[in-house]
Scaffold this motif. Structure first.
Motif, PDB file in Angstrom:
ATOM      1  N   LEU A 284     -56.876  13.125  -7.743  1.00 50.43           N
ATOM      2  CA  LEU A 284     -56.421  14.494  -7.480  1.00 50.43           C
ATOM      3  C   LEU A 284     -57.437  15.536  -7.942  1.00 50.43           C
ATOM      4  CD1 LEU A 284     -52.798  13.827  -8.732  1.00 50.43           C
ATOM      5  CD2 LEU A 284     -53.411  14.379  -6.371  1.00 50.43           C
ATOM      6  N   THR A 285     -58.455  15.075  -8.654  1.00 45.76           N
ATOM      7  CA  THR A 285     -59.450  15.985  -9.237  1.00 45.76           C
ATOM      8  C   THR A 285     -60.843  15.506  -8.844  1.00 45.76           C
ATOM      9  OG1 THR A 285     -58.019  16.479 -11.114  1.00 45.76           O
ATOM     10  CG2 THR A 285     -60.355  16.823 -11.451  1.00 45.76           C
ATOM     11  N   SER A 324     -38.402  20.415 -15.416  1.00 49.40           N
ATOM     12  CA  SER A 324     -37.293  21.008 -14.669  1.00 49.40           C
ATOM     13  C   SER A 324     -36.496  19.854 -14.080  1.00 49.40           C
ATOM     14  CB  SER A 324     -37.786  21.978 -13.601  1.00 49.40           C
ATOM     15  OG  SER A 324     -38.666  21.365 -12.712  1.00 49.40           O
ATOM     16  N   GLY A 325     -35.324  19.619 -14.629  1.00 46.63           N
ATOM     17  CA  GLY A 325     -34.476  18.498 -14.211  1.00 46.63           C
ATOM     18  C   GLY A 325     -35.157  17.180 -14.516  1.00 46.63           C
ATOM     19  N   SER A 326     -35.219  16.297 -13.533  1.00 49.03           N
ATOM     20  CA  SER A 326     -35.822  14.989 -13.776  1.00 49.03           C
ATOM     21  C   SER A 326     -37.313  14.990 -13.445  1.00 49.03           C
ATOM     22  CB  SER A 326     -35.100  13.934 -12.944  1.00 49.03           C
ATOM     23  OG  SER A 326     -35.190  14.309 -11.585  1.00 49.03           O
ATOM     24  N   ASP A 327     -37.844  16.171 -13.118  1.00 42.72           N
ATOM     25  CA  ASP A 327     -39.273  16.281 -12.821  1.00 42.72           C
ATOM     26  C   ASP A 327     -39.990  17.020 -13.951  1.00 42.72           C
ATOM     27  OD1 ASP A 327     -38.790  15.074 -10.433  1.00 42.72           O
ATOM     28  OD2 ASP A 327     -38.921  16.910  -9.229  1.00 42.72           O
ATOM     29  N   ILE A 328     -41.295  16.815 -14.000  1.00 48.22           N
ATOM     30  CA  ILE A 328     -42.095  17.576 -14.956  1.00 48.22           C
ATOM     31  C   ILE A 328     -43.232  18.241 -14.177  1.00 48.22           C
ATOM     32  CG2 ILE A 328     -43.544  15.554 -15.600  1.00 48.22           C
ATOM     33  CD1 ILE A 328     -43.367  16.749 -18.540  1.00 48.22           C
ATOM     34  N   ASN A 329     -43.532  19.490 -14.534  1.00 49.73           N
ATOM     35  CA  ASN A 329     -44.620  20.206 -13.867  1.00 49.73           C
ATOM     36  C   ASN A 329     -45.905  20.007 -14.650  1.00 49.73           C
ATOM     37  OD1 ASN A 329     -43.110  21.411 -11.750  1.00 49.73           O
ATOM     38  ND2 ASN A 329     -42.302  22.900 -13.220  1.00 49.73           N
ATOM     39  N   LEU A 330     -46.888  19.386 -14.006  1.00 45.49           N
ATOM     40  CA  LEU A 330     -48.187  19.215 -14.650  1.00 45.49           C
ATOM     41  C   LEU A 330     -49.164  20.200 -14.017  1.00 45.49           C
ATOM     42  CD1 LEU A 330     -48.543  15.310 -14.640  1.00 45.49           C
ATOM     43  CD2 LEU A 330     -47.525  16.773 -16.403  1.00 45.49           C
ATOM     44  N   VAL A 331     -50.001  20.817 -14.838  1.00 46.93           N
ATOM     45  CA  VAL A 331     -51.058  21.658 -14.285  1.00 46.93           C
ATOM     46  C   VAL A 331     -52.311  20.804 -14.202  1.00 46.93           C
ATOM     47  CG1 VAL A 331     -52.401  23.751 -14.546  1.00 46.93           C
ATOM     48  CG2 VAL A 331     -50.020  23.702 -15.317  1.00 46.93           C
ATOM     49  N   LEU A 332     -52.846  20.693 -12.997  1.00 44.99           N
ATOM     50  CA  LEU A 332     -54.027  19.844 -12.778  1.00 44.99           C
ATOM     51  C   LEU A 332     -55.160  20.687 -12.215  1.00 44.99           C
ATOM     52  CD1 LEU A 332     -52.388  16.739 -11.022  1.00 44.99           C
ATOM     53  CD2 LEU A 332     -52.565  17.229 -13.465  1.00 44.99           C
ATOM     54  N   LEU A 333     -56.372  20.176 -12.389  1.00 42.27           N
ATOM     55  CA  LEU A 333     -57.531  20.834 -11.790  1.00 42.27           C
ATOM     56  C   LEU A 333     -57.860  20.128 -10.479  1.00 42.27           C
ATOM     57  CD1 LEU A 333     -59.882  21.208 -14.897  1.00 42.27           C
ATOM     58  CD2 LEU A 333     -58.099  22.765 -14.058  1.00 42.27           C
ATOM     59  N   LYS A 334     -58.121  20.932  -9.458  1.00 40.68           N
ATOM     60  CA  LYS A 334     -58.655  20.351  -8.226  1.00 40.68           C
ATOM     61  C   LYS A 334     -60.143  20.140  -8.469  1.00 40.68           C
ATOM     62  CE  LYS A 334     -58.502  21.398  -3.328  1.00 40.68           C
ATOM     63  NZ  LYS A 334     -59.526  22.362  -2.901  1.00 40.68           N
ATOM     64  N   ASP A 335     -60.706  21.101  -9.154  1.00 38.79           N
ATOM     65  CA  ASP A 335     -62.126  21.095  -9.503  1.00 38.79           C
ATOM     66  C   ASP A 335     -62.248  22.094 -10.658  1.00 38.79           C
ATOM     67  OD1 ASP A 335     -64.868  20.781  -9.441  1.00 38.79           O
ATOM     68  OD2 ASP A 335     -65.015  21.075  -7.276  1.00 38.79           O
ATOM     69  N   ILE A 336     -63.437  22.213 -11.245  1.00 38.54           N
ATOM     70  CA  ILE A 336     -63.608  23.268 -12.251  1.00 38.54           C
ATOM     71  C   ILE A 336     -63.373  24.615 -11.566  1.00 38.54           C
ATOM     72  CG2 ILE A 336     -65.287  24.445 -13.732  1.00 38.54           C
ATOM     73  CD1 ILE A 336     -64.494  21.694 -14.822  1.00 38.54           C
ATOM     74  N   GLY A 337     -62.459  25.421 -12.120  1.00 33.51           N
ATOM     75  CA  GLY A 337     -62.211  26.749 -11.560  1.00 33.51           C
ATOM     76  C   GLY A 337     -61.066  26.803 -10.565  1.00 33.51           C
ATOM     77  N   GLU A 338     -60.494  25.647 -10.245  1.00 35.38           N
ATOM     78  CA  GLU A 338     -59.371  25.621  -9.290  1.00 35.38           C
ATOM     79  C   GLU A 338     -58.259  24.738  -9.832  1.00 35.38           C
ATOM     80  OE1 GLU A 338     -60.166  24.886  -4.957  1.00 35.38           O
ATOM     81  OE2 GLU A 338     -62.205  24.747  -5.744  1.00 35.38           O
ATOM     82  N   SER A 339     -57.042  25.272  -9.851  1.00 28.06           N
ATOM     83  CA  SER A 339     -55.949  24.502 -10.452  1.00 28.06           C
ATOM     84  C   SER A 339     -54.695  24.591  -9.593  1.00 28.06           C
ATOM     85  CB  SER A 339     -55.650  25.048 -11.844  1.00 28.06           C
ATOM     86  OG  SER A 339     -55.469  26.452 -11.769  1.00 28.06           O
ATOM     87  N   PHE A 340     -53.775  23.687  -9.828  1.00 30.09           N
ATOM     88  CA  PHE A 340     -52.510  23.695  -9.086  1.00 30.09           C
ATOM     89  C   PHE A 340     -51.433  23.015  -9.923  1.00 30.09           C
ATOM     90  CE2 PHE A 340     -52.438  19.182  -7.685  1.00 30.09           C
ATOM     91  CZ  PHE A 340     -53.751  18.815  -7.974  1.00 30.09           C
ATOM     92  N   VAL A 341     -50.176  23.317  -9.559  1.00 32.46           N
ATOM     93  CA  VAL A 341     -49.048  22.700 -10.263  1.00 32.46           C
ATOM     94  C   VAL A 341     -48.625  21.460  -9.485  1.00 32.46           C
ATOM     95  CG1 VAL A 341     -46.668  23.010 -11.045  1.00 32.46           C
ATOM     96  CG2 VAL A 341     -48.281  24.911 -11.194  1.00 32.46           C
ATOM     97  N   TYR A 342     -48.501  20.379 -10.201  1.00 36.74           N
ATOM     98  CA  TYR A 342     -48.162  19.093  -9.589  1.00 36.74           C
ATOM     99  C   TYR A 342     -46.850  18.625 -10.195  1.00 36.74           C
ATOM    100  CZ  TYR A 342     -49.055  14.247  -8.039  1.00 36.74           C
ATOM    101  OH  TYR A 342     -48.991  13.011  -7.448  1.00 36.74           O
ATOM    102  N   ARG A 343     -45.853  18.482  -9.332  1.00 39.95           N
ATOM    103  CA  ARG A 343     -44.525  18.104  -9.816  1.00 39.95           C
ATOM    104  C   ARG A 343     -44.393  16.600  -9.759  1.00 39.95           C
ATOM    105  NH1 ARG A 343     -39.801  21.860  -9.671  1.00 39.95           N
ATOM    106  NH2 ARG A 343     -38.037  20.435  -9.817  1.00 39.95           N
ATOM    107  N   LEU A 344     -44.010  16.024 -10.877  1.00 40.60           N
ATOM    108  CA  LEU A 344     -43.976  14.564 -10.957  1.00 40.60           C
ATOM    109  C   LEU A 344     -42.635  14.136 -11.557  1.00 40.60           C
ATOM    110  CD1 LEU A 344     -46.187  12.200 -10.628  1.00 40.60           C
ATOM    111  CD2 LEU A 344     -46.418  12.369 -13.109  1.00 40.60           C
ATOM    112  N   PRO A 345     -41.967  13.150 -10.947  1.00 44.67           N
ATOM    113  CA  PRO A 345     -40.743  12.651 -11.594  1.00 44.67           C
ATOM    114  C   PRO A 345     -41.095  12.098 -12.975  1.00 44.67           C
ATOM    115  CG  PRO A 345     -40.982  11.755  -9.371  1.00 44.67           C
ATOM    116  CD  PRO A 345     -42.269  12.446  -9.702  1.00 44.67           C
ATOM    117  N   VAL A 346     -40.253  12.361 -13.940  1.00 43.87           N
ATOM    118  CA  VAL A 346     -40.565  11.990 -15.315  1.00 43.87           C
ATOM    119  C   VAL A 346     -40.853  10.485 -15.443  1.00 43.87           C
ATOM    120  CG1 VAL A 346     -39.568  11.824 -17.623  1.00 43.87           C
ATOM    121  CG2 VAL A 346     -39.357  13.922 -16.344  1.00 43.87           C
ATOM    122  N   ASP A 347     -40.154   9.674 -14.637  1.00 43.65           N
ATOM    123  CA  ASP A 347     -40.385   8.222 -14.784  1.00 43.65           C
ATOM    124  C   ASP A 347     -41.722   7.768 -14.183  1.00 43.65           C
ATOM    125  OD1 ASP A 347     -39.724   8.371 -12.150  1.00 43.65           O
ATOM    126  OD2 ASP A 347     -37.773   7.355 -12.342  1.00 43.65           O
TER     127      ASP A 347
END
Ligand SMILES: NC(=O)c1ccc[n+]([C@@H]2O[C@H](COP(=O)([O-])OP(=O)(O)OC[C@H]3O[C@@H](n4cnc5c(N)ncnc54)[C@H](O)[C@@H]3O)[C@@H](O)[C@H]2O)c1
Length: 355
Positions: A284-285, A324-347
């Motif tokens: 993803l990065t 948020s609920g059974s998901d967790i929001n992770l902040v990831l980098l697409k590259d240096i200087g670019e980021s996005f929120v990635y929602r992932l089920p906790v399991d």
């Protein structure tokens, strides 16, 4: 130093406010405050160390501008970010006859900023407040954006309010008295801002070994990044989450170490590094991002490795309030200087980190 020399960044949040940035501008704090309030009483709230270093100068500046300026100092440190301090501040405000028409001035790092800001949000249902940040962390991050609050025994920052300042006065000269540990703490947030929004800042940090040489420019670049995000998402419903890059794992690391033996900046640095490494492995990065981040952290005295087991960190992160609920929001980098929120089920969290 003339206030005319100050650089000004306007923030379009709350009633709208200016951040004045200049070396020496702390001595013009009163004059600048007089321009945004009709009140002539400014209650200065600070901690014991900052009171000793800068309390007298700030008080003098307010008095010279025609304010009554009672000052209250609580013991320095995160341990003071509590309801007990808040109650002591309310008692001080009552004693000083501070009313809703007056102003509260938060002088110091993120702790006085957060606790005095929360006092301002709540005293007599809210009054104007002003930030005079004196740590790198506060100058590049906590003094703008309007998040205020206190810690509970159950967790950090659990009680608070969004309450925007009316004015921020930021004097990089005050960083001259800050120790290297607190400089590193602030650098973790500076590097975070570069990672999520600005390759230009990232490259400029790489080119300078220390921030002293271009401190005004560095502080400004950071404030603009945070300002732009806050303006678009004042209440953290979406984009503002990007500012949590490194913090989900960072908080988990702090919790596991019982907030001892690692600084907040150290934990955020390790959190960013682990996240970049895992998301790179998950495709993803952009390849090479994690190595570039590790190298920049090392350059500023921050380690990518906190010595804890990644499985333990991931398990501790499952309880994060960013869930948020059974998901967790992770902040990831697409590259240096670019980021996005990635929602992932906790399991799926453990497999994401390869544990
Ligand atoms: N509101 C927000 O958006 C936000 C964002 C990030 C962090 N925070 C909060 O900020 C807090 C951390 O802030 P911090 O690191 O500034 O902590 P802090 O306010 O405790 O300051 C750290 C230490 O530096 C000392 N100090 C401050 N200015 C100094 C100076 N110029 N010279 C010498 N010593 C000085 C203080 O007395 C203290 O001992 C945490 O509670 C965190 O939750 C809030």
């Amino acid at each position: 130093v003339s206030i005319l020399k100050a650089k000004i960044i306007h923030v379009n949040a709350g009633a709208g406010y200016d951040i004045h940035i200049a070396k020496g501008v702390i001595d013009s704090a009163g004059e600048l405050a007089a321009a945004v309030t009709r009140s002539r009483r400014a209650a200065i709230i600070t901690d014991s160390s900052v009171a000793e270093l800068y309390g007298g100068r700030v008080k003098k500046s307010f008095e010279a501008a025609g304010f009554e300026a009672p000052l209250f100092a609580f013991p320095a440190g995160e341990a003071s970010k509590t309801h007990a301090t808040l109650l002591a501040i309310y008692a001080f405000l009552a004693r000083s006859e501070v009313t809703r028409a007056d102003m509260i001035v938060a002088l110091g790092g993120g702790v006085p900023g957060d606790v005095a800001g929360f006092a301002a949000a709540t005293w007599q249902r809210g009054l104007d407040f002003m930030q005079i940040p004196t740590t790198l962390l506060a100058q590049v991050d906590s003094s703008i954006g309007g998040k205020t609050g206190v810690d509970l025994p159950e967790g950090k920052n659990l009680v608070g309010a969004f309450w925007q300042p009316r004015l921020v006065v930021c004097d990089p000269d005050t960083l001259g008295t800050l120790d290297s540990e607190n400089i590193s703490c602030g650098m973790a947030e500076v590097i975070k801002h570069a990672c999520i929004r600005s390759r230009k800042l990232f490259d400029s940090l790489k080119a300078h070994d220390r921030i002293d040489g271009n401190i005004v420019e560095t502080v400004m670049a950071n404030l603009v990044i945070k300002r732009d995000i806050v303006e678009r998402d004042e209440r953290e419903r979406g984009e503002r989450m990007l500012l949590n890059f490194g913090h989900t794992l960072g908080h988990a690391i702090e919790k596991l170490l019982d907030f001892r033996g690692i600084s907040h900046g150290g934990a955020v640095a390790a959190g960013m590094a682990l996240m970049a490494r895992a998301s790179e492995r998950n495709g993803l990065t952009a390849p090479g991002t994690a190595d570039a981040l590790d190298a920049l952290l090392a350059q500023y005295g921050l380690s990518a490795d906190c010595g804890l087991d990644i499985g333990d960190i991931v398990d501790a992160a499952r309880g994060d309030k960013k869930r948020s609920g059974s998901d967790i929001n992770l902040v990831l980098l697409k590259d240096i200087g670019e980021s996005f929120v990635y929602r992932l089920p906790v399991d799926r969290l453990r497999p994401f980190f390869g544990v």
